[in-house]
Design a protein around this motif. Structure first.
Motif, PDB file in Angstrom:
ATOM      1  N   SER A   2       0.809  -1.209   0.000  1.00  0.00           N
ATOM      2  CA  SER A   2       0.000   0.000   0.000  1.00  0.00           C
ATOM      3  C   SER A   2       0.848   1.269   0.000  1.00  0.00           C
ATOM      4  O   SER A   2       0.403   2.311  -0.448  1.00  0.00           O
ATOM      5  CB  SER A   2      -0.922  -0.010   1.212  1.00  0.00           C
ATOM      6  OG  SER A   2      -0.159  -0.169   2.381  1.00  0.00           O
ATOM      7  N   ASP A   3       2.096   1.186   0.481  1.00  0.00           N
ATOM      8  CA  ASP A   3       2.920   2.395   0.537  1.00  0.00           C
ATOM      9  C   ASP A   3       3.933   2.457  -0.606  1.00  0.00           C
ATOM     10  O   ASP A   3       4.885   3.223  -0.543  1.00  0.00           O
ATOM     11  CB  ASP A   3       3.642   2.484   1.883  1.00  0.00           C
ATOM     12  CG  ASP A   3       4.527   1.271   2.119  1.00  0.00           C
ATOM     13  OD1 ASP A   3       4.370   0.275   1.391  1.00  0.00           O
ATOM     14  OD2 ASP A   3       5.379   1.335   3.021  1.00  0.00           O
ATOM     15  N   CYS A   4       3.715   1.666  -1.646  1.00  0.00           N
ATOM     16  CA  CYS A   4       4.657   1.627  -2.773  1.00  0.00           C
ATOM     17  C   CYS A   4       4.109   2.460  -3.926  1.00  0.00           C
ATOM     18  O   CYS A   4       3.021   2.197  -4.437  1.00  0.00           O
ATOM     19  CB  CYS A   4       4.880   0.178  -3.209  1.00  0.00           C
ATOM     20  SG  CYS A   4       5.769   0.046  -4.773  1.00  0.00           S
ATOM     21  N   LEU A   5       4.887   3.473  -4.349  1.00  0.00           N
ATOM     22  CA  LEU A   5       4.438   4.370  -5.421  1.00  0.00           C
ATOM     23  C   LEU A   5       4.135   3.604  -6.707  1.00  0.00           C
ATOM     24  O   LEU A   5       3.121   3.862  -7.365  1.00  0.00           O
ATOM     25  CB  LEU A   5       5.507   5.438  -5.680  1.00  0.00           C
ATOM     26  CG  LEU A   5       5.238   6.346  -6.882  1.00  0.00           C
ATOM     27  CD1 LEU A   5       3.957   7.141  -6.699  1.00  0.00           C
ATOM     28  CD2 LEU A   5       6.424   7.263  -7.151  1.00  0.00           C
ATOM     29  N   LEU A  40       9.899   3.618 -18.107  1.00  0.00           N
ATOM     30  CA  LEU A  40      10.043   2.648 -17.027  1.00  0.00           C
ATOM     31  C   LEU A  40       9.112   1.481 -17.312  1.00  0.00           C
ATOM     32  O   LEU A  40       7.921   1.689 -17.570  1.00  0.00           O
ATOM     33  CB  LEU A  40       9.685   3.289 -15.678  1.00  0.00           C
ATOM     34  CG  LEU A  40      10.553   4.476 -15.265  1.00  0.00           C
ATOM     35  CD1 LEU A  40       9.993   5.113 -13.986  1.00  0.00           C
ATOM     36  CD2 LEU A  40      12.003   4.065 -15.063  1.00  0.00           C
ATOM     37  N   LEU A  41       9.660   0.287 -17.301  1.00  0.00           N
ATOM     38  CA  LEU A  41       8.874  -0.936 -17.485  1.00  0.00           C
ATOM     39  C   LEU A  41       8.731  -1.578 -16.119  1.00  0.00           C
ATOM     40  O   LEU A  41       9.734  -1.962 -15.496  1.00  0.00           O
ATOM     41  CB  LEU A  41       9.566  -1.882 -18.468  1.00  0.00           C
ATOM     42  CG  LEU A  41       9.594  -1.402 -19.935  1.00  0.00           C
ATOM     43  CD1 LEU A  41      10.752  -0.471 -20.186  1.00  0.00           C
ATOM     44  CD2 LEU A  41       9.644  -2.585 -20.880  1.00  0.00           C
ATOM     45  N   VAL A  42       7.488  -1.688 -15.653  1.00  0.00           N
ATOM     46  CA  VAL A  42       7.232  -2.034 -14.253  1.00  0.00           C
ATOM     47  C   VAL A  42       6.316  -3.256 -14.169  1.00  0.00           C
ATOM     48  O   VAL A  42       5.154  -3.187 -14.599  1.00  0.00           O
ATOM     49  CB  VAL A  42       6.570  -0.837 -13.536  1.00  0.00           C
ATOM     50  CG1 VAL A  42       6.315  -1.173 -12.075  1.00  0.00           C
ATOM     51  CG2 VAL A  42       7.428   0.421 -13.657  1.00  0.00           C
ATOM     52  N   PRO A  43       6.823  -4.375 -13.622  1.00  0.00           N
ATOM     53  CA  PRO A  43       5.943  -5.534 -13.437  1.00  0.00           C
ATOM     54  C   PRO A  43       4.787  -5.194 -12.511  1.00  0.00           C
ATOM     55  O   PRO A  43       4.958  -4.417 -11.555  1.00  0.00           O
ATOM     56  CB  PRO A  43       6.848  -6.588 -12.778  1.00  0.00           C
ATOM     57  CG  PRO A  43       8.223  -6.063 -12.830  1.00  0.00           C
ATOM     58  CD  PRO A  43       8.155  -4.589 -13.082  1.00  0.00           C
ATOM     59  N   LYS A  44       3.625  -5.783 -12.765  1.00  0.00           N
ATOM     60  CA  LYS A  44       2.484  -5.538 -11.881  1.00  0.00           C
ATOM     61  C   LYS A  44       2.713  -6.167 -10.513  1.00  0.00           C
ATOM     62  O   LYS A  44       2.244  -5.658  -9.493  1.00  0.00           O
ATOM     63  CB  LYS A  44       1.203  -6.069 -12.530  1.00  0.00           C
ATOM     64  CG  LYS A  44       0.786  -5.234 -13.732  1.00  0.00           C
ATOM     65  CD  LYS A  44      -0.538  -5.654 -14.323  1.00  0.00           C
ATOM     66  CE  LYS A  44      -0.993  -4.614 -15.347  1.00  0.00           C
ATOM     67  NZ  LYS A  44      -2.237  -5.001 -16.025  1.00  0.00           N
ATOM     68  N   LYS A  45       3.463  -7.269 -10.491  1.00  0.00           N
ATOM     69  CA  LYS A  45       3.790  -7.916  -9.212  1.00  0.00           C
ATOM     70  C   LYS A  45       4.802  -7.060  -8.449  1.00  0.00           C
ATOM     71  O   LYS A  45       5.787  -6.596  -9.042  1.00  0.00           O
ATOM     72  CB  LYS A  45       4.372  -9.311  -9.475  1.00  0.00           C
ATOM     73  CG  LYS A  45       4.777 -10.044  -8.212  1.00  0.00           C
ATOM     74  CD  LYS A  45       5.419 -11.399  -8.527  1.00  0.00           C
ATOM     75  CE  LYS A  45       5.909 -12.059  -7.242  1.00  0.00           C
ATOM     76  NZ  LYS A  45       6.690 -13.289  -7.530  1.00  0.00           N
ATOM     77  N   ILE A  47       7.873  -6.684  -6.673  1.00  0.00           N
ATOM     78  CA  ILE A  47       9.148  -7.354  -6.400  1.00  0.00           C
ATOM     79  C   ILE A  47      10.088  -6.234  -5.966  1.00  0.00           C
ATOM     80  O   ILE A  47      10.215  -5.229  -6.667  1.00  0.00           O
ATOM     81  CB  ILE A  47       9.701  -8.051  -7.659  1.00  0.00           C
ATOM     82  CG1 ILE A  47       8.702  -9.092  -8.183  1.00  0.00           C
ATOM     83  CG2 ILE A  47      11.066  -8.687  -7.378  1.00  0.00           C
ATOM     84  CD1 ILE A  47       9.000  -9.615  -9.584  1.00  0.00           C
ATOM     85  N   ARG A  48      10.735  -6.378  -4.820  1.00  0.00           N
ATOM     86  CA  ARG A  48      11.475  -5.252  -4.241  1.00  0.00           C
ATOM     87  C   ARG A  48      12.647  -4.817  -5.105  1.00  0.00           C
ATOM     88  O   ARG A  48      12.832  -3.633  -5.389  1.00  0.00           O
ATOM     89  CB  ARG A  48      11.966  -5.646  -2.848  1.00  0.00           C
ATOM     90  CG  ARG A  48      12.630  -4.515  -2.087  1.00  0.00           C
ATOM     91  CD  ARG A  48      13.084  -4.981  -0.717  1.00  0.00           C
ATOM     92  NE  ARG A  48      13.667  -3.877   0.016  1.00  0.00           N
ATOM     93  CZ  ARG A  48      14.900  -3.442  -0.143  1.00  0.00           C
ATOM     94  NH1 ARG A  48      15.698  -4.039  -1.003  1.00  0.00           N
ATOM     95  NH2 ARG A  48      15.341  -2.413   0.549  1.00  0.00           N
ATOM     96  N   ILE A  96      13.298   3.709  -5.919  1.00  0.00           N
ATOM     97  CA  ILE A  96      11.943   3.137  -5.805  1.00  0.00           C
ATOM     98  C   ILE A  96      12.104   1.622  -5.686  1.00  0.00           C
ATOM     99  O   ILE A  96      12.593   0.965  -6.628  1.00  0.00           O
ATOM    100  CB  ILE A  96      11.090   3.476  -7.035  1.00  0.00           C
ATOM    101  CG1 ILE A  96      11.104   4.981  -7.319  1.00  0.00           C
ATOM    102  CG2 ILE A  96       9.667   2.901  -6.861  1.00  0.00           C
ATOM    103  CD1 ILE A  96      10.013   5.784  -6.730  1.00  0.00           C
ATOM    104  N   PHE A  97      11.665   1.091  -4.558  1.00  0.00           N
ATOM    105  CA  PHE A  97      11.915  -0.328  -4.287  1.00  0.00           C
ATOM    106  C   PHE A  97      10.741  -1.184  -4.755  1.00  0.00           C
ATOM    107  O   PHE A  97      10.097  -1.885  -3.977  1.00  0.00           O
ATOM    108  CB  PHE A  97      12.292  -0.522  -2.813  1.00  0.00           C
ATOM    109  CG  PHE A  97      13.652   0.054  -2.555  1.00  0.00           C
ATOM    110  CD1 PHE A  97      14.779  -0.705  -2.800  1.00  0.00           C
ATOM    111  CD2 PHE A  97      13.801   1.371  -2.156  1.00  0.00           C
ATOM    112  CE1 PHE A  97      16.046  -0.177  -2.629  1.00  0.00           C
ATOM    113  CE2 PHE A  97      15.060   1.920  -1.979  1.00  0.00           C
ATOM    114  CZ  PHE A  97      16.186   1.151  -2.208  1.00  0.00           C
TER     115      PHE A  97
END
Ligand code: AMP
Ligand code: ZN
Length: 109
Positions: A2-5, A40-45, A47-48, A96-97
């Motif tokens: 919930s706190d991940c941008l 930026l290519l960002v997986p929906k899952k 992953i830190r 961004i983790f």
């Protein structure tokens, strides 16, 4: 997370300039571009970082690279050239983790 941008962007709870979406990932423009093309290519899952990849994430990695190749062509930088970059942990420049692949290019040479 919930706190991940980037989870918020994936879930459309935070705005982004989306370029592409499929079942596995989203692609959007970096808000502080380091070059004329910076996606930026960002997986929906969530992953830190690269350090947290698991065996079951292999399909995600394959999709990231296959979509990166397609995005490079769509942005017109496939032949001129581009960089694909994972920053890993603080010392590697990660701020961004939530795993993401930078696609950077479009320089005039
Ligand atoms: P990294 O240093 O690999 O963690 O990269 C994080 C990237 O996310 C940086 O290039 C930032 O400019 C970018 N960024 C941060 N917030 C946003 C946002 N709201 N929308 C798009 N890109 C962002
Ligand atoms: Zn996340």
């Amino acid at each position: 997370m919930s706190d991940c941008l980037f989870c918020k962007i994936v879930n459309k709870e935070s705005p982004a300039d989306f370029i592409y979406e499929d079942d596995t990932l989203v692609v959007f423009k970096d808000i502080r571009p380091a070059a004329p093309v910076h996606l930026l290519l960002v997986p929906k899952k969530h992953i830190r970082s690269v350090n947290d990849l698991e065996d079951g994430d292999r399909d995600i990695l394959a999709e990231l690279f296959m979509v990166a190749k397609d995005m490079a062509r769509e942005m017109g930088v496939d032949r001129s050239g581009y960089k694909l970059l994972f920053n890993v942990e603080k010392g590697g420049g990660q701020i961004i983790f939530h795993l993401h692949l930078h696609l950077i290019g479009g320089w005039k040479r």
